[in-house]
Design a protein around this motif. Structure first.
Motif, PDB file in Angstrom:
ATOM      1  N   GLY A 162       5.443  -1.037  -6.743  1.00  0.00           N
ATOM      2  CA  GLY A 162       6.288  -0.513  -7.811  1.00  0.00           C
ATOM      3  C   GLY A 162       6.196  -1.327  -9.088  1.00  0.00           C
ATOM      4  O   GLY A 162       6.002  -0.781 -10.189  1.00  0.00           O
ATOM      5  N   VAL A 163       6.329  -2.642  -8.962  1.00  0.00           N
ATOM      6  CA  VAL A 163       6.336  -3.506 -10.148  1.00  0.00           C
ATOM      7  C   VAL A 163       4.952  -3.550 -10.797  1.00  0.00           C
ATOM      8  O   VAL A 163       4.830  -3.463 -12.021  1.00  0.00           O
ATOM      9  CB  VAL A 163       6.806  -4.925  -9.782  1.00  0.00           C
ATOM     10  CG1 VAL A 163       6.706  -5.852 -10.992  1.00  0.00           C
ATOM     11  CG2 VAL A 163       8.251  -4.895  -9.284  1.00  0.00           C
ATOM     12  N   CYS A 164       3.896  -3.671  -9.982  1.00  0.00           N
ATOM     13  CA  CYS A 164       2.538  -3.758 -10.537  1.00  0.00           C
ATOM     14  C   CYS A 164       2.090  -2.426 -11.129  1.00  0.00           C
ATOM     15  O   CYS A 164       1.336  -2.397 -12.107  1.00  0.00           O
ATOM     16  CB  CYS A 164       1.555  -4.219  -9.466  1.00  0.00           C
ATOM     17  SG  CYS A 164       1.853  -5.912  -8.908  1.00  0.00           S
ATOM     18  N   ASN A 165       2.550  -1.325 -10.556  1.00  0.00           N
ATOM     19  CA  ASN A 165       2.245  -0.019 -11.127  1.00  0.00           C
ATOM     20  C   ASN A 165       2.887   0.117 -12.495  1.00  0.00           C
ATOM     21  O   ASN A 165       2.275   0.603 -13.447  1.00  0.00           O
ATOM     22  CB  ASN A 165       2.735   1.092 -10.197  1.00  0.00           C
ATOM     23  CG  ASN A 165       2.332   2.479 -10.681  1.00  0.00           C
ATOM     24  OD1 ASN A 165       1.187   2.715 -11.038  1.00  0.00           O
ATOM     25  ND2 ASN A 165       3.266   3.412 -10.692  1.00  0.00           N
ATOM     26  N   LYS A 166       4.139  -0.352 -12.607  1.00  0.00           N
ATOM     27  CA  LYS A 166       4.841  -0.290 -13.896  1.00  0.00           C
ATOM     28  C   LYS A 166       4.180  -1.204 -14.915  1.00  0.00           C
ATOM     29  O   LYS A 166       4.170  -0.899 -16.122  1.00  0.00           O
ATOM     30  CB  LYS A 166       6.316  -0.691 -13.707  1.00  0.00           C
ATOM     31  CG  LYS A 166       7.159  -0.471 -14.951  1.00  0.00           C
ATOM     32  CD  LYS A 166       7.139   0.994 -15.353  1.00  0.00           C
ATOM     33  CE  LYS A 166       7.554   1.193 -16.796  1.00  0.00           C
ATOM     34  NZ  LYS A 166       7.349   2.574 -17.241  1.00  0.00           N
ATOM     35  N   PHE A 173      11.182   5.239 -13.049  1.00  0.00           N
ATOM     36  CA  PHE A 173      11.160   6.669 -12.719  1.00  0.00           C
ATOM     37  C   PHE A 173      10.104   7.417 -13.530  1.00  0.00           C
ATOM     38  O   PHE A 173       9.625   8.472 -13.112  1.00  0.00           O
ATOM     39  CB  PHE A 173      12.540   7.282 -12.983  1.00  0.00           C
ATOM     40  CG  PHE A 173      12.697   8.694 -12.502  1.00  0.00           C
ATOM     41  CD1 PHE A 173      12.963   8.957 -11.166  1.00  0.00           C
ATOM     42  CD2 PHE A 173      12.565   9.769 -13.376  1.00  0.00           C
ATOM     43  CE1 PHE A 173      13.098  10.263 -10.711  1.00  0.00           C
ATOM     44  CE2 PHE A 173      12.697  11.073 -12.932  1.00  0.00           C
ATOM     45  CZ  PHE A 173      12.966  11.322 -11.599  1.00  0.00           C
ATOM     46  N   SER A 174       9.716   6.856 -14.668  1.00  0.00           N
ATOM     47  CA  SER A 174       8.748   7.539 -15.539  1.00  0.00           C
ATOM     48  C   SER A 174       7.406   7.780 -14.849  1.00  0.00           C
ATOM     49  O   SER A 174       6.631   8.636 -15.280  1.00  0.00           O
ATOM     50  CB  SER A 174       8.535   6.733 -16.831  1.00  0.00           C
ATOM     51  OG  SER A 174       7.998   5.455 -16.551  1.00  0.00           O
ATOM     52  N   ALA A 178       5.183  12.253  -1.049  1.00  0.00           N
ATOM     53  CA  ALA A 178       5.651  11.451  -2.182  1.00  0.00           C
ATOM     54  C   ALA A 178       7.118  11.757  -2.480  1.00  0.00           C
ATOM     55  O   ALA A 178       7.932  10.849  -2.715  1.00  0.00           O
ATOM     56  CB  ALA A 178       4.790  11.733  -3.414  1.00  0.00           C
ATOM     57  N   TYR A 179       7.465  13.040  -2.447  1.00  0.00           N
ATOM     58  CA  TYR A 179       8.850  13.464  -2.675  1.00  0.00           C
ATOM     59  C   TYR A 179       9.792  12.881  -1.614  1.00  0.00           C
ATOM     60  O   TYR A 179      10.869  12.368  -1.932  1.00  0.00           O
ATOM     61  CB  TYR A 179       8.910  14.992  -2.666  1.00  0.00           C
ATOM     62  CG  TYR A 179      10.286  15.575  -2.470  1.00  0.00           C
ATOM     63  CD1 TYR A 179      11.246  15.504  -3.475  1.00  0.00           C
ATOM     64  CD2 TYR A 179      10.626  16.203  -1.269  1.00  0.00           C
ATOM     65  CE1 TYR A 179      12.510  16.050  -3.284  1.00  0.00           C
ATOM     66  CE2 TYR A 179      11.877  16.750  -1.077  1.00  0.00           C
ATOM     67  CZ  TYR A 179      12.814  16.668  -2.091  1.00  0.00           C
ATOM     68  OH  TYR A 179      14.066  17.188  -1.903  1.00  0.00           O
ATOM     69  N   GLN A 229       2.580   5.777  -6.363  1.00  0.00           N
ATOM     70  CA  GLN A 229       3.331   6.260  -7.521  1.00  0.00           C
ATOM     71  C   GLN A 229       4.752   6.640  -7.112  1.00  0.00           C
ATOM     72  O   GLN A 229       5.715   6.383  -7.850  1.00  0.00           O
ATOM     73  CB  GLN A 229       2.597   7.455  -8.135  1.00  0.00           C
ATOM     74  CG  GLN A 229       1.271   7.065  -8.783  1.00  0.00           C
ATOM     75  CD  GLN A 229       0.318   8.232  -8.936  1.00  0.00           C
ATOM     76  OE1 GLN A 229       0.482   9.282  -8.299  1.00  0.00           O
ATOM     77  NE2 GLN A 229      -0.702   8.055  -9.766  1.00  0.00           N
ATOM     78  N   ALA A 230       4.876   7.225  -5.927  1.00  0.00           N
ATOM     79  CA  ALA A 230       6.195   7.611  -5.432  1.00  0.00           C
ATOM     80  C   ALA A 230       7.069   6.391  -5.167  1.00  0.00           C
ATOM     81  O   ALA A 230       8.281   6.427  -5.403  1.00  0.00           O
ATOM     82  CB  ALA A 230       6.054   8.438  -4.154  1.00  0.00           C
ATOM     83  N   VAL A 231       6.458   5.308  -4.677  1.00  0.00           N
ATOM     84  CA  VAL A 231       7.206   4.075  -4.426  1.00  0.00           C
ATOM     85  C   VAL A 231       7.830   3.574  -5.721  1.00  0.00           C
ATOM     86  O   VAL A 231       8.997   3.172  -5.758  1.00  0.00           O
ATOM     87  CB  VAL A 231       6.290   2.995  -3.815  1.00  0.00           C
ATOM     88  CG1 VAL A 231       6.956   1.623  -3.869  1.00  0.00           C
ATOM     89  CG2 VAL A 231       5.956   3.342  -2.360  1.00  0.00           C
ATOM     90  N   SER A 232       7.072   3.607  -6.809  1.00  0.00           N
ATOM     91  CA  SER A 232       7.586   3.174  -8.103  1.00  0.00           C
ATOM     92  C   SER A 232       8.775   4.025  -8.530  1.00  0.00           C
ATOM     93  O   SER A 232       9.804   3.515  -8.975  1.00  0.00           O
ATOM     94  CB  SER A 232       6.474   3.252  -9.159  1.00  0.00           C
ATOM     95  OG  SER A 232       6.926   2.774 -10.406  1.00  0.00           O
ATOM     96  N   VAL A 233       8.643   5.338  -8.362  1.00  0.00           N
ATOM     97  CA  VAL A 233       9.731   6.264  -8.718  1.00  0.00           C
ATOM     98  C   VAL A 233      10.946   6.024  -7.829  1.00  0.00           C
ATOM     99  O   VAL A 233      12.088   5.950  -8.307  1.00  0.00           O
ATOM    100  CB  VAL A 233       9.261   7.727  -8.590  1.00  0.00           C
ATOM    101  CG1 VAL A 233      10.416   8.688  -8.899  1.00  0.00           C
ATOM    102  CG2 VAL A 233       8.088   7.993  -9.527  1.00  0.00           C
ATOM    103  N   GLY A 234      10.685   5.917  -6.511  1.00  0.00           N
ATOM    104  CA  GLY A 234      11.780   5.707  -5.558  1.00  0.00           C
ATOM    105  C   GLY A 234      12.539   4.427  -5.831  1.00  0.00           C
ATOM    106  O   GLY A 234      13.774   4.394  -5.752  1.00  0.00           O
ATOM    107  N   ILE A 235      11.817   3.363  -6.167  1.00  0.00           N
ATOM    108  CA  ILE A 235      12.461   2.096  -6.496  1.00  0.00           C
ATOM    109  C   ILE A 235      13.342   2.262  -7.734  1.00  0.00           C
ATOM    110  O   ILE A 235      14.441   1.706  -7.812  1.00  0.00           O
ATOM    111  CB  ILE A 235      11.411   0.990  -6.717  1.00  0.00           C
ATOM    112  CG1 ILE A 235      10.805   0.564  -5.372  1.00  0.00           C
ATOM    113  CG2 ILE A 235      12.018  -0.233  -7.405  1.00  0.00           C
ATOM    114  CD1 ILE A 235       9.654  -0.421  -5.490  1.00  0.00           C
ATOM    115  N   GLY A 236      12.853   3.053  -8.693  1.00  0.00           N
ATOM    116  CA  GLY A 236      13.649   3.307  -9.892  1.00  0.00           C
ATOM    117  C   GLY A 236      14.987   3.946  -9.575  1.00  0.00           C
ATOM    118  O   GLY A 236      16.038   3.514 -10.063  1.00  0.00           O
ATOM    119  N   VAL A 237      14.960   4.994  -8.740  1.00  0.00           N
ATOM    120  CA  VAL A 237      16.207   5.662  -8.347  1.00  0.00           C
ATOM    121  C   VAL A 237      17.080   4.718  -7.519  1.00  0.00           C
ATOM    122  O   VAL A 237      18.304   4.662  -7.688  1.00  0.00           O
ATOM    123  CB  VAL A 237      15.895   6.945  -7.537  1.00  0.00           C
ATOM    124  CG1 VAL A 237      17.198   7.654  -7.145  1.00  0.00           C
ATOM    125  CG2 VAL A 237      15.018   7.884  -8.346  1.00  0.00           C
TER     126      VAL A 237
END
Length: 364
Positions: A194-198, A290-291, A309-310, A57-65
């Motif tokens: 990241g992409v598959c989680n989204k 980031f959501s 994760a942070y 989940q953090a990877v998805s957020v990190g990729i967003g930022v």
């Protein structure tokens, strides 16, 4: 071609290390073969599955930022600062083309956000084209000045057709192969996560069903790309834009590939689209990625998962690398569990990964 890996290919392997480009391509080719073996033997699938759900989940957020930061940087909104590393572009001092580009990018972000909120289909594409059109108007009125040496090319496309004409240490060579391999493995895994989680493709255990075809496609593309003269071909995080627009299947990816092939013949038109016009798309897609932050529990009882994760989220944009974010996340996850007496909760493969990451920082 991966944007970080092609820079490593050109400036480090060929430039600083002095290898001929043919040898560098051979290293990429061998890396692709190793990739293929790892994919066929389920090693890469095991690496994907062993990463804790909180880190996924953090990877998805990190990729967003990370991609939002890339967008703002490409648009010139975020600029270099010798004192603070980065800062906001000045809109008042020496207001010229750079300021105009940054301002147009901000207008484009706002426009794209409004369209997306209203649920208008193709809002991201409309935002790109709308921002580009505003840029053309600025060029016609003299607010945007063409200066190719400074990187400000004409925003008005031309219809001219593209011209298509046109003694080694084995130890060091192995190091080069492993450098390509290490970065590519975890950049690809991070992008897939990241992409598959989204796209809501991960199951309840955080695994990706039928992951092997995706990994094989990536491996074969790397090998084929080397044969055709291209540095490491890899999975791209910008695929998030396609997911945000509704793409969920391999069919949408094939159509995209066909359109990319056709687009070569219209290169002069697409080259005219400036980076400040595509920045809004990256920023809005970054918001969508980031959501996933809401899926991470930050309660004190979950600190052993939340803190790694942070750190993972923090590392991706600051170190400008998806793989570095995964590295920091896994190393901190393992160390915190060990020090806090929860080492038995960590899967053995995670210990191996953490050790490999530490060795990478020491030797690569």
């Amino acid at each position: 071609a991966g944007m970080g890996l092609n820079a490593f290919f050109a400036y480090t392997v060929v430039g600083n290390m002095g290898y001929p480009w043919q040898v560098a391509l051979l290293a990429v080719f061998i890396e692709g073969l190793v990739f293929l073996v790892l994919s066929l033997t389920n090693v890469r699938e095991a690496l994907f599955n062993v990463i804790p759900m909180s880190l996924k989940q953090a990877v998805s957020v990190g990729i967003g930022v990370y991609i939002a930061f890339i967008g703002l940087q490409n648009a010139g909104v975020v600029v270099n600062n010798d004192s603070t590393l980065v800062s906001l572009v000045s809109f008042t001092d020496d207001f010229h083309t750079s300021g105009i580009c940054a301002l147009l990018a901000i207008i484009g972000i706002f426009l794209t956000a409004v369209l997306y909120i209203k649920g208008i289909k193709g809002s991201i594409l409309i935002g790109i084209l709308g921002t580009w059109l505003l840029g053309i108007l600025c060029q016609l009125t003299g607010l945007y000045t063409v200066d190719a040496e400074a990187g400000y090319n004409s925003l008005i496309p031309t219809l001219s057709m593209t011209d298509f004409s046109d003694g080694i240490s084995i130890v060091n060579f192995i190091v080069v192969i492993f450098s390509f391999l290490f970065v590519d493995i975890f950049d690809t895994l991070g992008t897939l996560i990241g992409v598959c989680n989204k796209a809501n493709m991960l199951d309840k255990d955080g695994k990706l069903p039928k992951i092997k075809p995706a990994l094989l496609a990536d491996s074969i593309a790397t090998t084929a790309g080397a044969v055709l003269g291209t540095s490491t071909t890899t999975t791209f995080v910008e695929s998030s834009a396609g997911v945000a627009a509704g793409g969920r299947t391999g069919f949408s990816a094939v159509i995209t590939a066909i359109l990319f092939l056709i687009s070569m013949f219209f290169a002069p038109i697409f080259i005219a689209i400036p980076s400040f016009a595509t920045a809004p798309a990256l920023v809005i897609v970054g918001f969508l990625m980031f959501s996933s932050i809401t899926e991470i529990s930050f309660k004190q009882t979950n600190y052993l998962h939340a803190i790694p994760a942070y750190l993972c989220v923090l590392a991706m944009p600051l170190f400008y690398s998806i793989s570095e974010g995964i590295s920091i996340g896994i190393i901190s996850f393992v160390l915190l569990h060990l020090v806090c007496g929860k080492g038995k909760e960590v899967k053995p493969l995670l210990y191996v990964l953490a050790m490999l990451f530490l060795l990478k920082y020491i030797f690569l």
